[in-house]
Structure formats: C-alpha cells, structure tokens
Write a protein that holds these residues in place. Structure first.
Motif, PDB file in Angstrom:
ATOM      1  N   ALA A 257       0.802  -1.205   0.000  1.00 34.52           N
ATOM      2  CA  ALA A 257       0.000   0.000   0.000  1.00 34.52           C
ATOM      3  C   ALA A 257       0.844   1.268   0.000  1.00 34.52           C
ATOM      4  CB  ALA A 257      -0.936  -0.007   1.205  1.00 34.52           C
ATOM      5  N   CYS A 258       1.991   1.218   0.666  1.00 33.48           N
ATOM      6  CA  CYS A 258       2.800   2.432   0.778  1.00 33.48           C
ATOM      7  C   CYS A 258       3.544   2.762  -0.510  1.00 33.48           C
ATOM      8  CB  CYS A 258       3.779   2.313   1.945  1.00 33.48           C
ATOM      9  SG  CYS A 258       5.050   1.073   1.700  1.00 33.48           S
ATOM     10  N   GLY A 259       3.792   1.768  -1.363  1.00 33.91           N
ATOM     11  CA  GLY A 259       4.483   2.003  -2.617  1.00 33.91           C
ATOM     12  C   GLY A 259       5.937   2.429  -2.456  1.00 33.91           C
ATOM     13  N   CYS A 260       6.511   2.239  -1.304  1.00 31.65           N
ATOM     14  CA  CYS A 260       7.879   2.658  -1.018  1.00 31.65           C
ATOM     15  C   CYS A 260       8.878   1.701  -1.663  1.00 31.65           C
ATOM     16  CB  CYS A 260       8.089   2.707   0.497  1.00 31.65           C
ATOM     17  SG  CYS A 260       9.794   3.024   0.976  1.00 31.65           S
ATOM     18  N   PRO A 261       9.789   2.202  -2.511  1.00 32.38           N
ATOM     19  CA  PRO A 261      10.790   1.317  -3.114  1.00 32.38           C
ATOM     20  C   PRO A 261      11.664   0.616  -2.077  1.00 32.38           C
ATOM     21  CG  PRO A 261      10.852   3.497  -4.121  1.00 32.38           C
ATOM     22  CD  PRO A 261       9.908   3.574  -2.956  1.00 32.38           C
ATOM     23  N   GLY A 262      11.824   1.205  -0.909  1.00 34.44           N
ATOM     24  CA  GLY A 262      12.613   0.592   0.151  1.00 34.44           C
ATOM     25  C   GLY A 262      11.962  -0.635   0.744  1.00 34.44           C
ATOM     26  N   SER A 263      10.693  -0.879   0.402  1.00 33.60           N
ATOM     27  CA  SER A 263       9.978  -2.047   0.898  1.00 33.60           C
ATOM     28  C   SER A 263      10.049  -3.224  -0.059  1.00 33.60           C
ATOM     29  CB  SER A 263       8.500  -1.692   1.138  1.00 33.60           C
ATOM     30  OG  SER A 263       8.404  -0.679   2.096  1.00 33.60           O
ATOM     31  N   GLN A 264      10.782  -3.066  -1.157  1.00 36.04           N
ATOM     32  CA  GLN A 264      10.898  -4.132  -2.142  1.00 36.04           C
ATOM     33  C   GLN A 264      11.543  -5.360  -1.511  1.00 36.04           C
ATOM     34  OE1 GLN A 264      13.214  -3.103  -5.556  1.00 36.04           O
ATOM     35  NE2 GLN A 264      12.990  -5.107  -6.489  1.00 36.04           N
ATOM     36  N   VAL A 265      10.940  -6.524  -1.722  1.00 33.50           N
ATOM     37  CA  VAL A 265      11.453  -7.785  -1.192  1.00 33.50           C
ATOM     38  C   VAL A 265      12.769  -8.121  -1.862  1.00 33.50           C
ATOM     39  CG1 VAL A 265      11.022 -10.265  -1.073  1.00 33.50           C
ATOM     40  CG2 VAL A 265       9.160  -8.653  -0.634  1.00 33.50           C
ATOM     41  N   ARG A 266      13.780  -8.403  -1.030  1.00 39.20           N
ATOM     42  CA  ARG A 266      15.067  -8.798  -1.592  1.00 39.20           C
ATOM     43  C   ARG A 266      15.845  -9.661  -0.604  1.00 39.20           C
ATOM     44  NH1 ARG A 266      17.706  -2.776  -1.680  1.00 39.20           N
ATOM     45  NH2 ARG A 266      15.678  -2.060  -1.092  1.00 39.20           N
ATOM     46  N   THR A 267      16.682 -10.505  -1.173  1.00 39.54           N
ATOM     47  CA  THR A 267      17.573 -11.345  -0.390  1.00 39.54           C
ATOM     48  C   THR A 267      18.906 -10.626  -0.291  1.00 39.54           C
ATOM     49  OG1 THR A 267      16.484 -13.337  -1.175  1.00 39.54           O
ATOM     50  CG2 THR A 267      18.709 -13.602  -0.299  1.00 39.54           C
ATOM     51  N   VAL A 268      19.500 -10.641   0.893  1.00 38.12           N
ATOM     52  CA  VAL A 268      20.797 -10.011   1.113  1.00 38.12           C
ATOM     53  C   VAL A 268      21.857 -11.092   0.981  1.00 38.12           C
ATOM     54  CG1 VAL A 268      22.242  -8.761   2.762  1.00 38.12           C
ATOM     55  CG2 VAL A 268      19.772  -8.285   2.651  1.00 38.12           C
ATOM     56  N   GLU A 269      22.714 -10.946   0.001  1.00 37.09           N
ATOM     57  CA  GLU A 269      23.776 -11.923  -0.226  1.00 37.09           C
ATOM     58  C   GLU A 269      24.884 -11.721   0.805  1.00 37.09           C
ATOM     59  OE1 GLU A 269      23.503 -14.372  -2.406  1.00 37.09           O
ATOM     60  OE2 GLU A 269      21.580 -13.583  -3.084  1.00 37.09           O
ATOM     61  N   LYS A 270      25.332 -12.817   1.383  1.00 30.89           N
ATOM     62  CA  LYS A 270      26.384 -12.774   2.403  1.00 30.89           C
ATOM     63  C   LYS A 270      27.672 -13.346   1.839  1.00 30.89           C
ATOM     64  CE  LYS A 270      24.219 -10.928   5.587  1.00 30.89           C
ATOM     65  NZ  LYS A 270      24.616  -9.585   5.883  1.00 30.89           N
ATOM     66  N   LYS A 271      28.777 -12.704   2.183  1.00 27.38           N
ATOM     67  CA  LYS A 271      30.094 -13.245   1.844  1.00 27.38           C
ATOM     68  C   LYS A 271      30.440 -14.274   2.903  1.00 27.38           C
ATOM     69  CE  LYS A 271      31.675  -9.001  -0.268  1.00 27.38           C
ATOM     70  NZ  LYS A 271      32.556  -7.846  -0.165  1.00 27.38           N
ATOM     71  N   GLU A 272      30.792 -15.460   2.480  1.00 23.51           N
ATOM     72  CA  GLU A 272      31.156 -16.522   3.409  1.00 23.51           C
ATOM     73  C   GLU A 272      32.544 -16.259   3.983  1.00 23.51           C
ATOM     74  OE1 GLU A 272      29.192 -19.040   4.463  1.00 23.51           O
ATOM     75  OE2 GLU A 272      27.621 -18.081   3.288  1.00 23.51           O
ATOM     76  N   ASN A 273      32.728 -16.707   5.207  1.00 20.59           N
ATOM     77  CA  ASN A 273      34.024 -16.652   5.875  1.00 20.59           C
ATOM     78  C   ASN A 273      34.636 -15.254   5.929  1.00 20.59           C
ATOM     79  OD1 ASN A 273      33.950 -19.464   6.222  1.00 20.59           O
ATOM     80  ND2 ASN A 273      34.808 -19.771   4.182  1.00 20.59           N
ATOM     81  N   SER A 274      33.801 -14.243   6.098  1.00 20.49           N
ATOM     82  CA  SER A 274      34.369 -12.901   6.223  1.00 20.49           C
ATOM     83  C   SER A 274      35.114 -12.808   7.556  1.00 20.49           C
ATOM     84  CB  SER A 274      33.295 -11.830   6.107  1.00 20.49           C
ATOM     85  OG  SER A 274      32.181 -12.144   6.898  1.00 20.49           O
ATOM     86  N   ASP A 275      36.365 -12.404   7.472  1.00 21.07           N
ATOM     87  CA  ASP A 275      37.235 -12.344   8.650  1.00 21.07           C
ATOM     88  C   ASP A 275      37.238 -10.927   9.204  1.00 21.07           C
ATOM     89  OD1 ASP A 275      39.139 -12.662  10.600  1.00 21.07           O
ATOM     90  OD2 ASP A 275      40.821 -12.827   9.195  1.00 21.07           O
ATOM     91  N   ASN A 276      36.642 -10.759  10.373  1.00 17.02           N
ATOM     92  CA  ASN A 276      36.603  -9.468  11.027  1.00 17.02           C
ATOM     93  C   ASN A 276      37.543  -9.420  12.222  1.00 17.02           C
ATOM     94  OD1 ASN A 276      34.651  -8.362   9.298  1.00 17.02           O
ATOM     95  ND2 ASN A 276      33.035  -9.423  10.402  1.00 17.02           N
ATOM     96  N   SER A 277      38.468 -10.384  12.299  1.00 16.17           N
ATOM     97  CA  SER A 277      39.346 -10.454  13.468  1.00 16.17           C
ATOM     98  C   SER A 277      40.263  -9.244  13.563  1.00 16.17           C
ATOM     99  CB  SER A 277      40.158 -11.748  13.445  1.00 16.17           C
ATOM    100  OG  SER A 277      40.965 -11.796  12.285  1.00 16.17           O
ATOM    101  N   GLN A 278      40.597  -8.633  12.448  1.00 17.75           N
ATOM    102  CA  GLN A 278      41.478  -7.461  12.455  1.00 17.75           C
ATOM    103  C   GLN A 278      40.763  -6.227  12.993  1.00 17.75           C
ATOM    104  OE1 GLN A 278      44.755  -7.644  11.733  1.00 17.75           O
ATOM    105  NE2 GLN A 278      44.441  -9.832  11.451  1.00 17.75           N
ATOM    106  N   THR A 279      39.488  -6.090  12.675  1.00 15.55           N
ATOM    107  CA  THR A 279      38.746  -4.894  13.078  1.00 15.55           C
ATOM    108  C   THR A 279      37.988  -5.090  14.378  1.00 15.55           C
ATOM    109  OG1 THR A 279      36.750  -5.519  11.859  1.00 15.55           O
ATOM    110  CG2 THR A 279      38.418  -4.229  10.659  1.00 15.55           C
TER     111      THR A 279
END
Length: 152
Positions: free
Chosen positions: A5-27
């Motif tokens: 009903a709102c017609g907001c483009p930000g409400s579009q259904v989408r899958t968020v792709e994830k990078k596997e094995n992202s190493d955040n140990s440094q940060t």
C-alpha cells in the motif's frame, strides 16, 4: 514482489547476499547476519521467496537493542520479521504469520521477546499462527531482560 500500500521502493522484497568466511578479526567488528529485506512484519509478504523452508525469527522491536549479540545468537541462519505488540496495529499478525507458515514449509519459529508484559503478545500471535496453519512447527520462546540478559 508484492504490491504494498505504501508504494515505497525501500519495501521491495530482496535477499541479502552474504560473503562466506568474512574475517573481522582485524577490526573486531561483528558482521550483520541479516539475510533479507524488509524485516517489519507489516511489510513482509507471505509469498517472499526467502521464507521457503526457512527458520523464522519473530523479534520484538526492542530485543536487538537490549541483547548485544542478537545477530550472532538469533538472526544467523534465520529469516527475521520484527514487530511491536504494544505500538503496532497487530490485527493482521496472526493471519499473516499463519500464511507465512502454511505457504512456506517453515522449519521452526523462534520468538524473542522482552520481559515486559506487553511483549507477551508476540508469543500468543506465534502460538495462534502455528495452530491456525495446521502444521506441527517447533516453537521456541526466548525472553530477554531489560538489562540485556537472556532470562531462559
């Protein structure tokens, strides 16, 4: 995609792709575990493709703010919908959740609620939706204290 009903483009259904094995140990930063958009229960259509065979997480809006490890402990590996049983118009929630469960072979439902009384509505909505769906879906309720600690 669902027509909202709102017609907001930000409400579009989408899958968020994830990078596997992202190493955040440094940060020292913890990466997001969010796998889809939108998350607000009012905006997620029961036909969203990411719901098929999913482990569904129904989160009270306040829970991720109170529980510091929410992404790692709850969102990881699940599809998230969030809601507030006190402030939202909850009249469509049981029917919507029941449709999500019955149309998508939901594998499990986890509900994260705060220890405050109004959050108990999400537990009730999930229980009623599973019953209405006619499916035998495992349900786990997790209560988070206002101090950020898990109560069960």
């Amino acid at each position: 995609m669902s027509n909202l009903a709102c017609g907001c483009p930000g409400s579009q259904v989408r899958t968020v792709e994830k990078k596997e094995n992202s190493d955040n140990s440094q940060t020292g930063r913890i990466g997001s575990e969010l796998r889809q958009w939108p998350t607000q229960l009012h905006l997620v259509p029961p036909s969203a493709p990411y719901l098929q065979n999913a482990h569904l997480l129904i989160a009270a809006d306040c829970a991720p703010f109170a529980y510091a490890e929410f992404h790692r402990d709850f969102i990881k590996g699940k599809v998230l919908v969030n809601a507030c049983p006190k402030l939202d118009d909850t009249s469509p929630y049981v029917d919507k959740l029941a449709a999500m469960i019955s149309q998508n072979d939901i594998q499990s439902v986890t509900v994260t609620i705060m220890e405050v009384p109004c959050c108990g509505g999400l537990r009730m909505f999930a229980q009623q939706a599973i019953a209405q769906s006619g499916k035998d879906v495992p349900l786990e309720i997790v209560v988070i204290g206002v101090d950020g600690e898990r109560r069960n």
